[in-house]
Scaffold this motif. Structure first.
Motif, short mmCIF file in Angstrom:
data_model
loop_
_atom_site.label_atom_id
_atom_site.label_comp_id
_atom_site.label_asym_id
_atom_site.label_seq_id
_atom_site.Cartn_x
_atom_site.Cartn_y
_atom_site.Cartn_z
N THR A 9 0.85 -1.18 0.04
CA THR A 9 -0.01 -0.03 0.03
C THR A 9 0.93 1.39 0.05
O THR A 9 1.80 1.56 0.76
N PHE A 10 0.49 2.08 -0.75
CA PHE A 10 1.18 3.52 -1.09
C PHE A 10 0.16 4.78 -0.39
O PHE A 10 -0.82 4.81 -0.78
N THR A 11 0.69 5.41 0.46
CA THR A 11 -0.22 6.51 1.09
C THR A 11 0.61 7.81 0.82
O THR A 11 1.79 7.86 0.79
N ARG A 12 -0.13 8.73 0.90
CA ARG A 12 0.21 10.00 0.96
C ARG A 12 -0.37 10.81 1.78
O ARG A 12 -1.51 11.00 1.82
N GLY A 13 0.27 11.15 3.24
CA GLY A 13 -0.45 11.62 4.12
C GLY A 13 -1.20 10.60 4.96
O GLY A 13 -0.46 9.48 5.02
N GLN A 14 -2.47 10.62 4.98
CA GLN A 14 -3.44 9.67 5.55
C GLN A 14 -4.26 8.85 4.54
O GLN A 14 -5.07 8.06 4.84
N VAL A 15 -3.90 9.10 3.17
CA VAL A 15 -4.82 8.73 2.00
C VAL A 15 -3.91 7.71 1.35
O VAL A 15 -2.90 7.83 0.80
N VAL A 16 -4.61 6.36 1.22
CA VAL A 16 -4.12 5.49 0.25
C VAL A 16 -4.07 5.99 -1.29
O VAL A 16 -5.46 6.17 -1.74
N VAL A 17 -3.05 5.92 -2.06
CA VAL A 17 -3.22 6.43 -3.41
C VAL A 17 -2.94 5.26 -4.32
O VAL A 17 -3.32 5.56 -5.67
N ALA A 18 -2.46 4.08 -3.89
CA ALA A 18 -2.34 2.96 -4.74
C ALA A 18 -2.27 1.73 -3.61
O ALA A 18 -1.45 2.02 -2.74
N GLU A 19 -2.59 0.72 -4.53
CA GLU A 19 -2.43 -0.75 -3.59
C GLU A 19 -2.08 -1.75 -4.58
O GLU A 19 -2.80 -1.99 -5.60
N LEU A 20 -1.10 -2.47 -4.55
CA LEU A 20 -0.55 -3.56 -5.41
C LEU A 20 -0.92 -4.76 -4.64
O LEU A 20 -0.87 -5.09 -3.63
N ARG A 21 -1.59 -5.64 -5.69
CA ARG A 21 -1.92 -6.87 -5.03
C ARG A 21 -1.29 -8.10 -5.94
O ARG A 21 -0.93 -7.72 -6.81
N THR A 22 -1.58 -9.43 -5.20
CA THR A 22 -1.14 -10.43 -6.01
C THR A 22 -1.89 -10.69 -7.12
O THR A 22 -3.05 -10.21 -7.21
N ALA A 23 -1.29 -11.25 -8.21
CA ALA A 23 -2.30 -11.82 -9.46
C ALA A 23 -3.46 -12.78 -9.07
O ALA A 23 -4.41 -12.57 -9.38
N GLY A 24 -3.14 -13.44 -8.13
CA GLY A 24 -4.31 -14.42 -7.78
C GLY A 24 -5.24 -13.64 -7.04
O GLY A 24 -6.78 -14.17 -7.16
N TRP A 25 -5.21 -12.75 -6.28
CA TRP A 25 -5.93 -11.99 -5.52
C TRP A 25 -6.79 -11.40 -6.70
O TRP A 25 -7.94 -11.01 -6.55
N VAL A 26 -6.24 -10.67 -7.56
CA VAL A 26 -7.00 -9.81 -8.68
C VAL A 26 -7.87 -11.04 -9.63
O VAL A 26 -8.99 -10.36 -9.86
N GLU A 27 -7.64 -11.82 -9.66
CA GLU A 27 -8.13 -12.93 -10.48
C GLU A 27 -9.49 -13.28 -9.55
O GLU A 27 -10.79 -13.36 -10.15
N TRP A 28 -9.32 -13.56 -8.23
CA TRP A 28 -10.20 -13.88 -7.73
C TRP A 28 -11.52 -12.55 -7.42
O TRP A 28 -12.60 -12.88 -7.71
N LEU A 29 -10.76 -11.40 -7.54
CA LEU A 29 -11.75 -10.14 -7.43
C LEU A 29 -12.56 -9.94 -8.69
O LEU A 29 -13.93 -9.92 -8.60
N GLU A 30 -11.92 -10.14 -9.78
CA GLU A 30 -12.68 -10.05 -11.15
C GLU A 30 -13.69 -11.08 -11.47
O GLU A 30 -14.65 -11.01 -11.75
N GLU A 31 -13.58 -12.39 -10.83
CA GLU A 31 -14.23 -13.51 -10.71
C GLU A 31 -15.87 -13.25 -10.07
O GLU A 31 -16.66 -13.20 -10.27
#
Length: 58
Positions: A9-31
């Motif tokens: 997770t990448f944050t700027r101040g207290q705000v999440v600006v980007a989050e990198l996930r594993t390929a398996g997690w992304v496939e699960w989310l898309e499904e």
């Protein structure tokens, strides 16, 4: 930046600006997203949507 083995997770101040996930997690989310949207569609809409996803992301 914070990493916990599952995501980075990448944050700027207290705000999440980007989050990198594993390929398996992304496939699960898309499904899950595809099945959730198709549950509200009739069979013709569901088929057209699946074809759209295959063309767009296949």
């Amino acid at each position: 930046m914070r990493a916990d083995g599952e995501r980075m997770t990448f944050t700027r101040g207290q705000v999440v600006v980007a989050e990198l996930r594993t390929a398996g997690w992304v496939e699960w989310l898309e499904e899950r997203a595809m099945r959730g949207r198709q549950a509200y569609m009739d069979s013709n809409q569901s088929k057209a949507f699946a074809e759209f996803l295959a063309r767009s992301f296949g």
